[in-house]
Write a protein that holds these residues in place. Structure first.
Motif, PDB file in Angstrom:
ATOM      1  N   UNK A  62      -3.483   0.503  29.559  1.00 50.21           N
ATOM      2  CA  UNK A  62      -4.593  -0.145  29.606  1.00 50.21           C
ATOM      3  C   UNK A  62      -5.790   0.734  29.814  1.00 50.21           C
ATOM      4  N   UNK A  63      -5.779   1.764  30.586  1.00 51.94           N
ATOM      5  CA  UNK A  63      -6.860   2.664  30.694  1.00 51.94           C
ATOM      6  C   UNK A  63      -7.468   3.505  29.253  1.00 51.94           C
ATOM      7  N   UNK A  64      -6.326   3.933  28.683  1.00 53.74           N
ATOM      8  CA  UNK A  64      -6.685   4.266  27.345  1.00 53.74           C
ATOM      9  C   UNK A  64      -6.793   3.461  26.003  1.00 53.74           C
ATOM     10  N   UNK A  65      -6.364   2.169  26.245  1.00 54.12           N
ATOM     11  CA  UNK A  65      -6.535   1.176  25.233  1.00 54.12           C
ATOM     12  C   UNK A  65      -8.027   0.778  25.218  1.00 54.12           C
ATOM     13  N   UNK A  66      -8.405   0.797  26.515  1.00 52.72           N
ATOM     14  CA  UNK A  66      -9.929   0.509  26.592  1.00 52.72           C
ATOM     15  C   UNK A  66     -10.880   1.523  25.855  1.00 52.72           C
ATOM     16  N   UNK A  67     -10.600   2.650  25.954  1.00 51.07           N
ATOM     17  CA  UNK A  67     -11.086   4.016  25.489  1.00 51.07           C
ATOM     18  C   UNK A  67     -10.650   3.855  24.018  1.00 51.07           C
ATOM     19  N   UNK A  68     -10.027   3.292  23.421  1.00 50.95           N
ATOM     20  CA  UNK A  68      -9.805   3.320  21.969  1.00 50.95           C
ATOM     21  C   UNK A  68     -10.987   3.049  20.932  1.00 50.95           C
ATOM     22  N   UNK A  69     -11.776   2.130  21.163  1.00 51.98           N
ATOM     23  CA  UNK A  69     -12.830   1.991  20.237  1.00 51.98           C
ATOM     24  C   UNK A  69     -13.800   3.221  20.336  1.00 51.98           C
ATOM     25  N   UNK A  70     -13.835   3.770  21.400  1.00 55.22           N
ATOM     26  CA  UNK A  70     -15.131   4.866  21.537  1.00 55.22           C
ATOM     27  C   UNK A  70     -14.647   5.961  20.917  1.00 55.22           C
ATOM     28  N   UNK A  72     -13.384   9.900  20.274  1.00 52.96           N
ATOM     29  CA  UNK A  72     -13.003  11.066  21.139  1.00 52.96           C
ATOM     30  C   UNK A  72     -14.308  11.861  21.318  1.00 52.96           C
ATOM     31  N   UNK A  73     -14.145  12.821  22.481  1.00 51.30           N
ATOM     32  CA  UNK A  73     -14.926  13.684  22.781  1.00 51.30           C
ATOM     33  C   UNK A  73     -14.347  14.787  23.424  1.00 51.30           C
ATOM     34  N   UNK A  74     -15.263  15.805  23.790  1.00 44.69           N
ATOM     35  CA  UNK A  74     -14.575  17.102  24.382  1.00 44.69           C
ATOM     36  C   UNK A  74     -14.031  16.596  25.622  1.00 44.69           C
ATOM     37  N   UNK A  75     -14.508  15.697  26.383  1.00 42.01           N
ATOM     38  CA  UNK A  75     -13.853  15.225  27.632  1.00 42.01           C
ATOM     39  C   UNK A  75     -12.762  14.309  27.716  1.00 42.01           C
ATOM     40  N   UNK A  76     -12.700  13.811  26.354  1.00 42.15           N
ATOM     41  CA  UNK A  76     -11.375  12.970  26.431  1.00 42.15           C
ATOM     42  C   UNK A  76     -10.877  13.213  24.728  1.00 42.15           C
ATOM     43  N   UNK A  77     -10.194  14.346  24.981  1.00 42.47           N
ATOM     44  CA  UNK A  77      -9.770  14.751  23.551  1.00 42.47           C
ATOM     45  C   UNK A  77      -8.751  13.799  22.768  1.00 42.47           C
ATOM     46  N   UNK A  78      -8.386  13.589  21.566  1.00 39.64           N
ATOM     47  CA  UNK A  78      -7.336  12.837  21.215  1.00 39.64           C
ATOM     48  C   UNK A  78      -6.112  13.595  21.010  1.00 39.64           C
ATOM     49  N   UNK A  79      -4.993  13.230  21.255  1.00 44.45           N
ATOM     50  CA  UNK A  79      -3.732  13.775  21.007  1.00 44.45           C
ATOM     51  C   UNK A  79      -3.298  13.035  19.821  1.00 44.45           C
ATOM     52  N   UNK A  88      -7.460   7.914  14.969  1.00 42.89           N
ATOM     53  CA  UNK A  88      -7.866   8.941  14.125  1.00 42.89           C
ATOM     54  C   UNK A  88      -8.917   8.607  13.252  1.00 42.89           C
ATOM     55  N   UNK A  89      -8.948   7.514  13.090  1.00 46.18           N
ATOM     56  CA  UNK A  89     -10.299   7.161  12.210  1.00 46.18           C
ATOM     57  C   UNK A  89     -11.666   7.218  13.016  1.00 46.18           C
ATOM     58  N   UNK A  90     -11.398   7.323  14.088  1.00 48.87           N
ATOM     59  CA  UNK A  90     -12.728   7.521  14.974  1.00 48.87           C
ATOM     60  C   UNK A  90     -13.367   8.907  14.705  1.00 48.87           C
ATOM     61  N   UNK A  91     -12.529   9.757  14.650  1.00 52.62           N
ATOM     62  CA  UNK A  91     -12.856  11.079  14.384  1.00 52.62           C
ATOM     63  C   UNK A  91     -13.947  11.493  13.395  1.00 52.62           C
ATOM     64  N   UNK A 134     -12.918  20.569  19.086  1.00 54.18           N
ATOM     65  CA  UNK A 134     -13.385  19.935  20.504  1.00 54.18           C
ATOM     66  C   UNK A 134     -12.815  18.747  20.874  1.00 54.18           C
ATOM     67  N   UNK A 135     -12.304  17.813  19.971  1.00 57.66           N
ATOM     68  CA  UNK A 135     -12.235  16.642  20.136  1.00 57.66           C
ATOM     69  C   UNK A 135     -10.715  16.133  19.944  1.00 57.66           C
ATOM     70  N   UNK A 136      -9.864  17.057  19.657  1.00 57.77           N
ATOM     71  CA  UNK A 136      -8.257  16.739  19.711  1.00 57.77           C
ATOM     72  C   UNK A 136      -7.736  17.682  20.351  1.00 57.77           C
ATOM     73  N   UNK A 137      -6.554  17.362  20.711  1.00 60.27           N
ATOM     74  CA  UNK A 137      -5.475  18.258  21.411  1.00 60.27           C
ATOM     75  C   UNK A 137      -4.315  18.025  20.895  1.00 60.27           C
TER      76      UNK A 137
END
Length: 146
Positions: A62-70, A72-79, A88-91, A134-137
């Motif tokens: 749930x912690x990641x699901x709630x941040x799904x629509x936001x 990705x950023x350098x603080x919360x990179x997307x795997x 991935x569309x949010x990138x 910077x937005x992905x890992x």
């Protein structure tokens, strides 16, 4: 083998040459049959992966699901090895078609080992990669599940 003799006479070839041509033709047809069978066997796993792909999105904490629509950023990179197509569309610079290509690449080839390997996906060049870096890992699927 009478037809082979008539063919030899028409083409003015020796018996050995005729047998060589026949052997090559049989090998070619056998290769086509094997390729056809391999393609038939590859389609179900790809179709199964596309049907199974939504289930990992259901198991997102749930912690990641709630941040799904936001985005990705350098603080919360997307795997990129575990992200669903919508994430991935949010990138920036990644649309629905490109996100599907990323998912297809990682499921048919192998999971990404480094962020630089994203360039292997058709449509991602050096410029797009520098924006995404910077937005992905990249985390191996084994370590992501632990």
């Amino acid at each position: 083998m009478g037809w082979l003799y008539r063919l030899q006479q028409r083409l003015s070839i020796t018996r050995q040459e005729g047998l060589a041509i026949l052997t090559l033709a049989v090998l070619f047809l056998l290769g086509l049959a094997v390729r056809h069978l391999q393609q038939q066997q590859q389609i179900p796993p790809v179709a199964a992966d596309s049907l199974v792909a939504p289930s990992p999105t259901d198991s997102i904490p749930p912690s990641l699901a709630s941040s799904g629509p936001q985005s990705p950023s350098a603080e919360q990179p997307l795997n990129v090895n575990t992200a669903p197509p919508k994430a991935l569309d949010a990138l920036p610079g990644i649309g629905p078609a490109l996100s599907e290509r990323i998912v297809t690449y990682r499921s048919t080839q192998r999971p990404f080992q480094r962020v630089d390997e994203l360039e292997r996906v058709s449509g991602i060049g050096p410029k797009t990669l520098s924006t995404l870096r910077p937005m992905v890992r990249v985390t191996a699927p084994d370590s992501a599940s632990k």
